[in-house]
Design an enzyme around this catalytic site. Structure first.
Site, PDB file in Angstrom:
ATOM      1  N   ASN A  82       0.801  -1.150   0.047  1.00 48.48           N
ATOM      2  CA  ASN A  82       0.058  -0.111   0.024  1.00 48.48           C
ATOM      3  C   ASN A  82       1.045   1.196  -0.070  1.00 48.48           C
ATOM      4  OD1 ASN A  82      -1.659   2.143   0.381  1.00 48.48           O
ATOM      5  ND2 ASN A  82      -2.213   1.412   2.659  1.00 48.48           N
ATOM      6  N   LYS A  93       0.156   4.407  -0.332  1.00 45.21           N
ATOM      7  CA  LYS A  93      -0.532   5.645  -0.147  1.00 45.21           C
ATOM      8  C   LYS A  93      -0.103   6.631  -1.091  1.00 45.21           C
ATOM      9  CE  LYS A  93      -0.016   3.640   4.299  1.00 45.21           C
ATOM     10  NZ  LYS A  93       0.025   3.547   5.948  1.00 45.21           N
ATOM     11  N   HIS A 142      -9.622   1.662   4.563  1.00 45.41           N
ATOM     12  CA  HIS A 142      -8.260   1.791   5.216  1.00 45.41           C
ATOM     13  C   HIS A 142      -8.429   2.705   6.358  1.00 45.41           C
ATOM     14  CE1 HIS A 142      -4.168   3.121   6.092  1.00 45.41           C
ATOM     15  NE2 HIS A 142      -3.676   1.695   5.615  1.00 45.41           N
ATOM     16  N   GLU A 170      -6.603   5.058   7.297  1.00 42.87           N
ATOM     17  CA  GLU A 170      -6.713   6.569   6.973  1.00 42.87           C
ATOM     18  C   GLU A 170      -7.841   6.980   6.288  1.00 42.87           C
ATOM     19  OE1 GLU A 170      -2.884   5.917   4.898  1.00 42.87           O
ATOM     20  OE2 GLU A 170      -1.976   5.322   7.001  1.00 42.87           O
ATOM     21  N   GLU A 219      -5.650  -4.245  10.724  1.00 48.55           N
ATOM     22  CA  GLU A 219      -4.672  -3.317  11.076  1.00 48.55           C
ATOM     23  C   GLU A 219      -5.031  -2.389  11.969  1.00 48.55           C
ATOM     24  OE1 GLU A 219      -2.402  -2.341   7.007  1.00 48.55           O
ATOM     25  OE2 GLU A 219      -4.228  -1.111   7.059  1.00 48.55           O
ATOM     26  N   GLY A 252       2.157   2.773  10.693  1.00 46.24           N
ATOM     27  CA  GLY A 252       3.146   3.870  10.401  1.00 46.24           C
ATOM     28  C   GLY A 252       3.962   4.250  11.818  1.00 46.24           C
ATOM     29  N   SER A 279       3.109  -1.450  10.523  1.00 44.86           N
ATOM     30  CA  SER A 279       4.592  -1.741  10.818  1.00 44.86           C
ATOM     31  C   SER A 279       5.014  -3.244  10.479  1.00 44.86           C
ATOM     32  CB  SER A 279       4.974  -1.303  12.301  1.00 44.86           C
ATOM     33  OG  SER A 279       4.392   0.076  12.543  1.00 44.86           O
TER      34      SER A 279
END
Ligand code: PGA
Length: 255
Positions: free
Chosen positions: A8, A10, A94, A96, A166, A172, A212
């Site tokens: 991914n 992003k 996701h 985000e 996730e 991240g 991560s």
């Protein structure tokens, strides 16, 4: 069943950078046996990725779709527009998208349905925030996210379901979940899918861990009975690291 490892990216990489990455990666694809590798670049780089990887075992995914086929939705992209470029997968929900752009469970449900209707394979993302975890609400959150994402889905129409667990606090941050936590979440998701969508769908389900993931920790996730791959952000941006990660995953499951 093959492992499934998706990159991914992003909002990273131009079309030119994507081309260079895809060419590098493709040189290694004969070493990826047993792993479905998927690259999810930004929309603008999808045509390039699709063209270079045409006929390759490495597949292309998008990072989002809109649920409608067309219409007055400024800035949005429909499934049919992605299919034109050889896109097979699409990341949906996701964290985000949920937390920065305010996507809700109902919208995610529509996107999952649109993906299946159009023949795209959704990678549905679920996971709890740090607060939710501290409050002991992890399973409740997963249940809410999954039950609403599955609302109105016909199990017969589901041939390829991928769910990425996730935890938001692990994305991240360099602070991956423990294998135990990922395993517990994976087991819970698997059981819920079996209950809601039936044994058939559950038997073909692949659950990824994301947050991560690195070459040196992927082995602890892919060896879990309920986890069959990873959704990788930061560690998917450099070809060398991403190839090491795929190699490490294969090594961990193959012996
Ligand atoms: P990360 O991102 O690997 O950089 O933690 C994972 C993701 O957001 O899918």
């Amino acid at each position: 069943m093959n492992l499934i490892i998706a990159a991914n990216w992003k909002m990273h990489k131009t079309a030119a950078e994507t081309a260079a990455f895809c060419r590098e990666l493709q040189k290694e694809e004969s070493n990826f046996e047993g792993v479905d590798v998927i690259i999810c670049p930004p929309f603008t780089a999808l045509p390039t990725a699709g063209e270079i990887l045409q006929g390759s075992k490495i597949k292309v995914g998008a990072q989002n779709i809109h649920w409608e086929e067309k219409g007055a939705f400024t800035g949005e992209i429909a499934a049919s527009m992605l299919l034109e470029y050889g896109v097979e997968y699409v990341i949906i929900g996701h964290s985000e998208r949920r937390h920065i752009f305010g996507e809700n469970d109902m919208q995610i449900n529509r996107k999952v349905k649109a993906a299946f209707n159009k023949g795209l394979k959704p990678i549905l993302c679920v996971g709890e925030t740090e607060d939710e975890r501290h409050n002991g609400a992890t399973e409740l959150v997963l249940q809410r996210q999954l039950v609403s994402a599955f609302e109105g889905l016909n199990p017969e129409a589901i041939n390829n379901l991928v769910i990425a667990y996730e935890p938001v606090w692990a994305i991240g941050t360099g602070r991956a979940a423990t294998a135990e936590d990922a395993g517990n979440a994976g087991d819970y998701i698997h059981d819920l899918v079996r209950e809601k969508l039936g044994v058939e769908v559950a038997s073909r389900l692949r659950i990824q861990y994301g947050g991560s993931v690195k070459p040196d920790n992927i082995g602890s996730f892919v060896t879990l009975p309920s986890v069959a791959g990873a959704l990788v952000g930061g560690a998917s941006l450099a070809t060398g690291t991403f190839i090491n990660l795929i190699t490490a995953a294969r090594k961990a499951v193959l012996h």
